[in-house]
Design a protein around this motif. Structure first.
Motif, PDB file in Angstrom:
ATOM      1  N   LEU A  98       0.843  -1.186   0.000  1.00 54.96           N
ATOM      2  CA  LEU A  98       0.000   0.000   0.000  1.00 54.96           C
ATOM      3  C   LEU A  98       0.877   1.233   0.000  1.00 54.96           C
ATOM      4  CD1 LEU A  98      -2.703  -0.828   2.712  1.00 54.96           C
ATOM      5  CD2 LEU A  98      -2.992  -0.848   0.246  1.00 54.96           C
ATOM      6  N   LYS A  99       0.407   2.276  -0.635  1.00 56.03           N
ATOM      7  CA  LYS A  99       1.053   3.580  -0.569  1.00 56.03           C
ATOM      8  C   LYS A  99       0.288   4.401   0.459  1.00 56.03           C
ATOM      9  CE  LYS A  99       2.203   3.412  -5.432  1.00 56.03           C
ATOM     10  NZ  LYS A  99       1.856   3.938  -6.757  1.00 56.03           N
ATOM     11  N   PRO A 100       0.936   5.386   1.085  1.00 53.63           N
ATOM     12  CA  PRO A 100       0.196   6.237   2.015  1.00 53.63           C
ATOM     13  C   PRO A 100      -1.025   6.845   1.325  1.00 53.63           C
ATOM     14  CG  PRO A 100       2.525   6.637   2.247  1.00 53.63           C
ATOM     15  CD  PRO A 100       2.349   5.730   1.047  1.00 53.63           C
ATOM     16  N   GLY A 101      -2.156   6.769   2.034  1.00 53.77           N
ATOM     17  CA  GLY A 101      -3.399   7.292   1.473  1.00 53.77           C
ATOM     18  C   GLY A 101      -4.218   6.229   0.756  1.00 53.77           C
ATOM     19  N   GLN A 102      -3.780   4.971   0.818  1.00 54.55           N
ATOM     20  CA  GLN A 102      -4.545   3.890   0.192  1.00 54.55           C
ATOM     21  C   GLN A 102      -5.199   3.010   1.258  1.00 54.55           C
ATOM     22  OE1 GLN A 102      -1.714   1.897  -2.389  1.00 54.55           O
ATOM     23  NE2 GLN A 102      -2.511   3.039  -4.156  1.00 54.55           N
ATOM     24  N   ARG A 103      -6.298   2.394   0.841  1.00 56.32           N
ATOM     25  CA  ARG A 103      -7.046   1.500   1.732  1.00 56.32           C
ATOM     26  C   ARG A 103      -7.253   0.170   1.025  1.00 56.32           C
ATOM     27  NH1 ARG A 103     -11.955   4.246   2.459  1.00 56.32           N
ATOM     28  NH2 ARG A 103     -11.066   5.250   4.280  1.00 56.32           N
ATOM     29  N   TYR A 104      -7.030  -0.918   1.777  1.00 55.67           N
ATOM     30  CA  TYR A 104      -7.301  -2.268   1.271  1.00 55.67           C
ATOM     31  C   TYR A 104      -8.573  -2.774   1.929  1.00 55.67           C
ATOM     32  CZ  TYR A 104      -7.062  -7.325   0.781  1.00 55.67           C
ATOM     33  OH  TYR A 104      -7.365  -8.634   0.528  1.00 55.67           O
ATOM     34  N   ASP A 105      -9.524  -3.227   1.090  1.00 56.52           N
ATOM     35  CA  ASP A 105     -10.790  -3.764   1.591  1.00 56.52           C
ATOM     36  C   ASP A 105     -10.771  -5.286   1.426  1.00 56.52           C
ATOM     37  OD1 ASP A 105     -13.328  -4.266   2.445  1.00 56.52           O
ATOM     38  OD2 ASP A 105     -14.322  -3.305   0.737  1.00 56.52           O
ATOM     39  N   ILE A 111      -7.920  -2.369  -3.697  1.00 58.08           N
ATOM     40  CA  ILE A 111      -7.121  -1.290  -3.114  1.00 58.08           C
ATOM     41  C   ILE A 111      -7.623   0.004  -3.746  1.00 58.08           C
ATOM     42  CG2 ILE A 111      -4.823  -0.270  -2.926  1.00 58.08           C
ATOM     43  CD1 ILE A 111      -3.677  -3.104  -3.003  1.00 58.08           C
ATOM     44  N   ARG A 112      -7.979   0.966  -2.913  1.00 57.65           N
ATOM     45  CA  ARG A 112      -8.506   2.245  -3.386  1.00 57.65           C
ATOM     46  C   ARG A 112      -7.807   3.388  -2.657  1.00 57.65           C
ATOM     47  NH1 ARG A 112     -13.170  -0.911  -3.444  1.00 57.65           N
ATOM     48  NH2 ARG A 112     -14.223  -0.909  -5.452  1.00 57.65           N
ATOM     49  N   GLU A 113      -7.855   4.544  -3.298  1.00 58.51           N
ATOM     50  CA  GLU A 113      -7.380   5.759  -2.646  1.00 58.51           C
ATOM     51  C   GLU A 113      -8.397   6.130  -1.580  1.00 58.51           C
ATOM     52  OE1 GLU A 113      -4.431   7.312  -3.290  1.00 58.51           O
ATOM     53  OE2 GLU A 113      -4.033   5.682  -4.717  1.00 58.51           O
ATOM     54  N   VAL A 114      -7.930   6.661  -0.459  1.00 61.13           N
ATOM     55  CA  VAL A 114      -8.820   7.034   0.635  1.00 61.13           C
ATOM     56  C   VAL A 114      -9.813   8.093   0.189  1.00 61.13           C
ATOM     57  CG1 VAL A 114      -8.903   8.058   2.942  1.00 61.13           C
ATOM     58  CG2 VAL A 114      -7.124   6.420   2.374  1.00 61.13           C
ATOM     59  N   THR A 115      -9.407   8.949  -0.753  1.00 62.93           N
ATOM     60  CA  THR A 115     -10.276  10.016  -1.224  1.00 62.93           C
ATOM     61  C   THR A 115     -11.367   9.515  -2.159  1.00 62.93           C
ATOM     62  OG1 THR A 115      -8.731  10.499  -3.000  1.00 62.93           O
ATOM     63  CG2 THR A 115      -8.499  11.771  -0.945  1.00 62.93           C
ATOM     64  N   GLU A 116     -11.256   8.288  -2.683  1.00 63.69           N
ATOM     65  CA  GLU A 116     -12.274   7.739  -3.581  1.00 63.69           C
ATOM     66  C   GLU A 116     -13.543   7.426  -2.811  1.00 63.69           C
ATOM     67  OE1 GLU A 116     -11.186   4.386  -5.999  1.00 63.69           O
ATOM     68  OE2 GLU A 116      -9.205   5.211  -6.375  1.00 63.69           O
ATOM     69  N   ALA A 117     -14.650   7.536  -3.502  1.00 67.52           N
ATOM     70  CA  ALA A 117     -15.942   7.216  -2.885  1.00 67.52           C
ATOM     71  C   ALA A 117     -16.038   5.710  -2.664  1.00 67.52           C
ATOM     72  CB  ALA A 117     -17.080   7.682  -3.785  1.00 67.52           C
ATOM     73  N   GLN A 118     -16.670   5.338  -1.559  1.00 68.79           N
ATOM     74  CA  GLN A 118     -16.882   3.919  -1.249  1.00 68.79           C
ATOM     75  C   GLN A 118     -17.968   3.368  -2.167  1.00 68.79           C
ATOM     76  OE1 GLN A 118     -15.202   2.048   1.060  1.00 68.79           O
ATOM     77  NE2 GLN A 118     -13.872   3.789   1.385  1.00 68.79           N
TER      78      GLN A 118
END
Length: 119
Positions: A98-105, A111-118
């Motif tokens: 993961l890169k900083p600012g990414q989220r793994y679900d 893997i998505r950017e934290v700023t992306e809509a869920q």
């Protein structure tokens, strides 16, 4: 006299015999209750499927600090973790980058950017 003595012996020996126990448990319900106390409650039908386990919560990489000494600290879900090697591993052993600012679900495996809509 012999007959009287014989009757007396038969009567005494009949009284000396222990009484018959008969049936120990008077109903199937009592037997089931004793079995439950001894072995625990009966198990549910094995054909009934258990619900699937809930996936773990998403993992978000908030930041990384790498020191010149070689030690590093990463923030996962707003919690610092020291002396990490920089590679996260899933429960099956697969590495997760993961890169900083990414989220793994884990539920979707995305893997998505934290700023992306869920979704």
């Amino acid at each position: 006299m012999k007959h009287l003595l014989f009757l007396l012996l038969v009567t005494v020996s009949a009284q000396a015999q222990p009484p018959q126990l008969g049936r120990l448990f008077s109903s199937p319900e009592q037997r089931a209750q004793l079995d439950a106390q001894r072995y625990g409650a009966p198990r549910a039908d094995k054909a009934t499927p258990s619900p699937p386990p809930e996936p773990p919560p998403p993992v978000e990489l908030n930041g990384v600090v790498q020191r010149s000494s070689g030690h590093s600290t990463i923030w996962l879900n707003q919690t610092p973790h020291n002396d990490t090697k920089g590679t996260l591993r899933l429960s099956n052993g697969q590495p997760l980058r993961l890169k900083p600012g990414q989220r793994y679900d884990p539920a979707s495996g995305a893997i998505r950017e934290v700023t992306e809509a869920q979704p």
